[in-house]
Design a protein around this motif. Structure first.
Motif, PDB file in Angstrom:
ATOM      1  N   ILE A   1      25.878  33.938  33.473  1.00  0.00           N
ATOM      2  CA  ILE A   1      26.032  33.936  32.010  1.00  0.00           C
ATOM      3  C   ILE A   1      25.355  32.713  31.402  1.00  0.00           C
ATOM      4  O   ILE A   1      24.691  32.795  30.362  1.00  0.00           O
ATOM      5  CB  ILE A   1      27.524  33.971  31.641  1.00  0.00           C
ATOM      6  N   ALA A   2      25.535  31.553  32.033  1.00  0.00           N
ATOM      7  CA  ALA A   2      24.969  30.319  31.487  1.00  0.00           C
ATOM      8  C   ALA A   2      23.446  30.373  31.441  1.00  0.00           C
ATOM      9  O   ALA A   2      22.825  29.959  30.452  1.00  0.00           O
ATOM     10  CB  ALA A   2      25.429  29.122  32.323  1.00  0.00           C
ATOM     11  N   THR A   3      22.814  30.881  32.489  1.00  0.00           N
ATOM     12  CA  THR A   3      21.351  30.947  32.500  1.00  0.00           C
ATOM     13  C   THR A   3      20.818  32.046  31.588  1.00  0.00           C
ATOM     14  O   THR A   3      19.756  31.892  30.985  1.00  0.00           O
ATOM     15  CB  THR A   3      20.853  31.187  33.930  1.00  0.00           C
TER      16      THR A   3
ATOM     17  N   GLY B   1      29.576  27.969  27.437  1.00  0.00           N
ATOM     18  CA  GLY B   1      29.945  29.364  27.253  1.00  0.00           C
ATOM     19  C   GLY B   1      30.111  30.102  28.567  1.00  0.00           C
ATOM     20  O   GLY B   1      30.980  30.963  28.703  1.00  0.00           O
ATOM     21  N   GLY B   2      29.270  29.767  29.562  1.00  0.00           N
ATOM     22  CA  GLY B   2      29.395  30.408  30.875  1.00  0.00           C
ATOM     23  C   GLY B   2      30.717  30.090  31.539  1.00  0.00           C
ATOM     24  O   GLY B   2      31.366  30.965  32.126  1.00  0.00           O
ATOM     25  N   ILE B   3      31.148  28.821  31.449  1.00  0.00           N
ATOM     26  CA  ILE B   3      32.438  28.439  32.040  1.00  0.00           C
ATOM     27  C   ILE B   3      33.582  29.176  31.355  1.00  0.00           C
ATOM     28  O   ILE B   3      34.453  29.766  31.995  1.00  0.00           O
ATOM     29  CB  ILE B   3      32.638  26.918  31.938  1.00  0.00           C
ATOM     30  N   LEU B   4      33.580  29.139  30.021  1.00  0.00           N
ATOM     31  CA  LEU B   4      34.683  29.730  29.276  1.00  0.00           C
ATOM     32  C   LEU B   4      34.694  31.252  29.397  1.00  0.00           C
ATOM     33  O   LEU B   4      35.768  31.872  29.371  1.00  0.00           O
ATOM     34  CB  LEU B   4      34.603  29.307  27.808  1.00  0.00           C
ATOM     35  N   TYR B   5      33.522  31.854  29.518  1.00  0.00           N
ATOM     36  CA  TYR B   5      33.448  33.301  29.695  1.00  0.00           C
ATOM     37  C   TYR B   5      34.199  33.714  30.961  1.00  0.00           C
ATOM     38  O   TYR B   5      35.031  34.624  30.950  1.00  0.00           O
ATOM     39  CB  TYR B   5      31.988  33.738  29.753  1.00  0.00           C
ATOM     40  N   MET B   6      33.905  33.043  32.067  1.00  0.00           N
ATOM     41  CA  MET B   6      34.580  33.385  33.315  1.00  0.00           C
ATOM     42  C   MET B   6      36.046  32.945  33.302  1.00  0.00           C
ATOM     43  O   MET B   6      36.893  33.562  33.938  1.00  0.00           O
ATOM     44  CB  MET B   6      33.856  32.736  34.501  1.00  0.00           C
ATOM     45  N   PHE B   7      36.346  31.873  32.556  1.00  0.00           N
ATOM     46  CA  PHE B   7      37.742  31.439  32.448  1.00  0.00           C
ATOM     47  C   PHE B   7      38.594  32.530  31.829  1.00  0.00           C
ATOM     48  O   PHE B   7      39.716  32.792  32.279  1.00  0.00           O
ATOM     49  CB  PHE B   7      37.807  30.166  31.602  1.00  0.00           C
ATOM     50  N   GLU B   8      38.065  33.195  30.813  1.00  0.00           N
ATOM     51  CA  GLU B   8      38.815  34.282  30.187  1.00  0.00           C
ATOM     52  C   GLU B   8      38.780  35.550  31.028  1.00  0.00           C
ATOM     53  O   GLU B   8      39.703  36.364  30.969  1.00  0.00           O
ATOM     54  CB  GLU B   8      38.269  34.565  28.790  1.00  0.00           C
ATOM     55  N   GLU B   9      37.719  35.742  31.799  1.00  0.00           N
ATOM     56  CA  GLU B   9      37.648  36.930  32.648  1.00  0.00           C
ATOM     57  C   GLU B   9      38.611  36.823  33.833  1.00  0.00           C
ATOM     58  O   GLU B   9      39.290  37.782  34.184  1.00  0.00           O
ATOM     59  CB  GLU B   9      36.212  37.117  33.176  1.00  0.00           C
ATOM     60  N   VAL B  10      38.661  35.636  34.445  1.00  0.00           N
ATOM     61  CA  VAL B  10      39.489  35.475  35.636  1.00  0.00           C
ATOM     62  C   VAL B  10      40.963  35.387  35.261  1.00  0.00           C
ATOM     63  O   VAL B  10      41.824  35.775  36.035  1.00  0.00           O
ATOM     64  CB  VAL B  10      39.056  34.205  36.411  1.00  0.00           C
ATOM     65  N   THR B  11      41.261  34.912  34.077  1.00  0.00           N
ATOM     66  CA  THR B  11      42.596  34.639  33.552  1.00  0.00           C
ATOM     67  C   THR B  11      43.143  33.349  34.149  1.00  0.00           C
ATOM     68  O   THR B  11      42.812  32.956  35.272  1.00  0.00           O
ATOM     69  CB  THR B  11      43.613  35.765  33.805  1.00  0.00           C
ATOM     70  N   VAL B  12      43.991  32.687  33.381  1.00  0.00           N
ATOM     71  CA  VAL B  12      44.516  31.377  33.765  1.00  0.00           C
ATOM     72  C   VAL B  12      45.346  31.459  35.034  1.00  0.00           C
ATOM     73  O   VAL B  12      45.401  30.520  35.819  1.00  0.00           O
ATOM     74  CB  VAL B  12      45.351  30.793  32.602  1.00  0.00           C
TER      75      VAL B  12
END
Length: 812
Positions: free
Chosen positions: A231-233, A240-251
């Motif tokens: 996502i980042a590349t 945005g790439g970090i936060l995208y996966m943070f929301e996908e993986v869930t806390v």
């Protein structure tokens, strides 16, 4: 420590229940004759392996992304260059349109053939499958060299064909595949043990077993890092790439150590991508989705806030409508594919070709109804290499059929692709559009985008959603700019519309803000973007409970365990025993300590079994996974080709790493069966389960309510637990596969019929030795328990006294 000592000394033990009821340890020479340890490897990854993975993943993702961008640029140059040459040579607009449709059809044909004939699981975005895998489950067809190649070249060809799709979804799958493969090849030696099996009738054979729990965790860490780097590349947005996966993986599944490693991955991926583009003489902002904007034009005032709220609410309704339409179209295509199963895969190929040709003709001919506008210093139509191509480039305004010095606004939107068009729609300052071409482009693009779900090509819906929201916001912004009331620049409204559309369609929040804020290069827009997403999210939640990806997870049957329990199931009185008894999914026969091979092979035929309890004299000693059972069968039978003969189910929670299964750089997916052959008869030999089992399995009481056991699986990542009665009898094994099936049934509004259990009631189940005692028997039951406690207490005191006497004698 005790297990390590037993393994290193070659001794083995077994648990048995003596006459006094006390569990004792006894040596068992029979086990030592069957199996011993060749080499015990550590389960802690060295620091250099961790950092090799962390740095190799973004490097590989960046190289893949740069290759994809350049291939896409070459394909577009060939397409539009050929069409322009035909139009100039023949002087016929119709021939040019037909040539455009033919080239787009060729691109689409290759893309759909890659999917249908090589890796059918690559159709769609791949995000539902990645979510299911990161949720702790196995997903068929997600990983492997074939899936990697099909996603890379399939999405490049599909976007070059002009379809209204994006590449962010496949980039998540591509990055996840890369991270998975690197972790498997670098970390596997530190997560496995080699065991030497032998039996009386066969020669010695070496097998391999894996520490599945830690290895599975490491692979998911690699997948998250790879997906974040993808996502980042793709968007040039590391945060945005970090936060995208943070929301996908869930806390609930995001470990603290993952934050820093993902941070490093996204930064390295973006920096390497920029460096490679600079070495090639290109600018990353010109070849990726975002370009530099006039930050001075990004000012907004409080008078813009009510308009932003109204825009976000309207776009939120549109996002809810688009989600419903996408779902209907996807399910309609699925039903038609089932009806035309005899004509597959040719029916799907014809469907893709028809869509590509129609879209190419619409994109090629519709701009003819729009007029020409004069160029200005911010919107020149010459390509960057000075070739003066009239047709679309993602870097400039499109001249189309206009004379030199002018451009066609509708062609700029429709023929530049979604990524190129978003650049113009987000632009602030001197670049403006007429409302008419933008409105027609919106109707055309939205009508074509809703026809995409279910096509047999890799595709993403993130960029099309961004494009639709940007068109809505640009229309509102351009209309307000005509009033001369000093409202914010139309580009600001365009970004607010994109934020509202993305937030409503994906149900994501903070990641959308980060992606768009990194695009704007202006943090002053963050409050407006957050407000847009907030309003849109509320409106969409009133219409749709799930986002589009979550809807596809349910429709495709991707294994995914929701964090929250469905209301129908939460209000029921279902217990662990009830779930195991549903269609006998969790009723697994315990295996003996010295288990015959034939019994193991019969156990592997259980469709839902991923773990098997091991018992001796009615006492549960531990639990063993399916993959270890398969490895033990291979070793004890001493047949090198046994891995091609063990029949296994597609339900699998861990990979079977047997005799070099992971030799290739891109391994197969986790649940790929070891082989499809039939089981040989006449297999003899015994498998010592004590040496391959987990001696400390998780256990659940049979009357534990589902509302209490569900968080153990959804929040703690539990894979399986042995269901025990209060007297210590094994009822069965409850695993994620079984629980997911029950939750899915509850989401669809029905519960399996079990008679009195699992009905909606507030009465609790009470079990005594597997039976339901009446209320009047509870006092007797409690009295019996108290007597048992007193007996065990006295026995404990006697044992302690005997131990002290023996200790005194030893001291003397």
């Amino acid at each position: 420590a005790g297990e390590v000592q037993k393994l290193t000394t070659g001794m083995s033990g077994r648990l048995s229940k003596g006459k006094t009821g006390v569990v004792q340890i006894q040596s068992k020479n029979a086990v030592d004759e069957q199996i011993d340890v060749v080499k015990l490897q550590t389960h802690e990854l060295p620091w250099f392996i961790i950092w090799s993975v962390t740095l190799s993943v973004p490097l590989a993702v960046a190289l893949t992304n740069v290759m994809m961008v350049h291939i896409d640029a070459k394909l577009l140059a060939i397409k539009f260059g050929t069409v322009q040459d035909i139009m100039e040579r023949e002087g016929s607009f119709a021939l040019g349109a037909l040539a455009l449709a033919g080239i787009c059809a060729a691109y689409g044909l290759v893309a759909t053939c890659l999917v249908l004939f090589i890796s059918p699981a690559c159709a769609g975005s791949g995000i539902p499958e990645v979510k299911g895998y990161l949720n702790g489950n196995s997903v068929k067809g997600l990983f492997g060299l074939q899936a990697f190649i099909v996603r890379v070249f399939g999405i490049v060809l599909a976007t070059a064909s002009g379809l209204p799709i994006g590449r962010e979804g496949p980039m998540v799958g591509i990055g996840s595949n890369i991270g998975y493969a690197i972790v498997v090849n670098l970390a596997l030696p530190y997560y496995r043990k080699k065991l030497r099996f032998s039996s009386e009738s066969t020669q010695e054979q070496v097998g391999t077993i894996v520490d599945e729990e830690r290895f599975s965790y490491a692979k998911r860490i690699g997948s998250v890092m790879g997906a974040a780097a993808g996502i980042a590349t793709a968007f040039n947005a590391p945060i945005g790439g970090i936060l995208y996966m943070f929301e996908e993986v869930t806390v609930t599944n995001w470990e603290p150590e993952l934050t820093f490693r993902t941070f490093v991955c996204t930064v390295v991926g973006v920096m390497v991508t920029k460096g490679l583009f600079n070495l090639a003489g290109d600018d990353v902002h010109k070849l990726l989705i975002y370009a530099e904007n006039d930050v001075s034009a990004a000012q907004w005032d409080w008078k813009d806030v009510p308009l932003i709220v109204g825009l976000a609410a309207s776009v939120g309704l549109l996002a809810a409508l688009m989600t419903r339409i996408f779902e209907k179209v996807w399910k309609f295509r699925r039903r038609m594919a089932q009806r035309l199963h005899k004509a597959q895969p040719w029916a799907k190929i014809a469907e893709v070709l028809l869509c590509v040709v129609v879209i190419a003709l619409i994109h090629g001919c519709l701009p003819a109804v729009a007029g020409c506008n004069p160029d200005n210093n911010t919107g020149r139509h010459l390509s960057e290499d000075g070739t003066g191509r009239r047709l679309a480039s993602t870097l400039s305004r499109t001249q189309y059929t206009c004379p030199d010095g002018e451009h066609n606004e509708m062609a700029t939107v429709l023929l530049s692709g979604a990524e190129g068009a978003v650049k113009h729609l987000f632009a602030r300052g001197l670049e403006h559009f007429e409302i008419g071409p933008i409105a027609v482009s919106f109707v055309a693009y939205f009508s074509l985008a809703i026809c995409m779900p279910g096509l047999a090509i890799p595709m993403g819906s993130f960029v099309p959603s961004m494009m639709i929201g940007a068109l809505c916001g640009r229309m509102v912004g351009e209309a307000l700019s005509k009033t001369g009331a000093g409202f914010a620049d139309p580009g600001v409204f365009s970004m607010a519309g994109s934020a509202a559309m993305l937030g409503g369609f994906t149900h994501m929040t903070i990641a959308i803000v980060a992606l768009l804020a990194e695009a704007a290069h202006d943090l002053s827009l963050v409050p407006l973007l957050m407000l847009s997403i907030f309003v849109s999210h509320i409106v969409v939640k009133l219409c749709n409970h799930h986002g589009y990806d979550e809807i596809l997870i349910l429709a495709k049957g991707v294994p995914f365990l929701e964090v929250e329990l469905p209301q129908l199931l939460a209000q029921s009185a279902c217990t662990a025993r009830d779930i195991c008894e549903i269609e006998k999914r969790g009723l697994v026969q315990p295996l003996p300590v010295m288990c015959p091979v034939k019994l193991l092979i019969e156990a592997l035929k259980h469709e839902f079994a991923t773990h098997f309890p091991v018992e001796e004299d009615g006492v549960i000693l531990g639990m063993v996974t399916r993959s270890r059972v398969e490895s033990a069968i291979v070793g004890v039978t001493s047949k090198p080709d046994m891995s091609q003969q063990v029949h296994t189910s597609n339900v699998r929670d861990v990979p079977s790493v047997l005799l070099g299964l992971w030799a290739s750089w891109f391994p197969k997916d986790e649940q790929a069966a070891l082989g499809g052959g039939q089981i040989e008869t006449g297999l003899d030999g015994l498998v010592p389960m004590m040496r391959i089992m987990n001696p400390t399995p998780y256990t659940l009481l049979d009357d534990m309510p589902v509302s209490r056991l569900h968080p153990l699986f959804s929040r703690s990542g539990l894979q399986a637990a042995c269901v025990m009665s209060r007297t210590g009898t094994c009822i069965g094994v409850l695993n994620r596969i079984i629980l997911i099936k029950v939750v899915e049934d509850a989401i669809h509004g029905h519960m399996p019929a079990l008679g009195t259990p699992c009905e909606i009631t507030h009465n609790r189940h009470k079990y005594v030795d597997g039976e339901h005692p009446a209320e009047q028997d509870m006092e007797n039951y409690i009295r019996e328990l108290e007597q048992k406690v007193e007996t065990l207490t006295e026995e404990n005191k006697r044992i302690k006294a005997t131990f002290c006497d023996n200790l005194s004698d030893t001291a003397v």
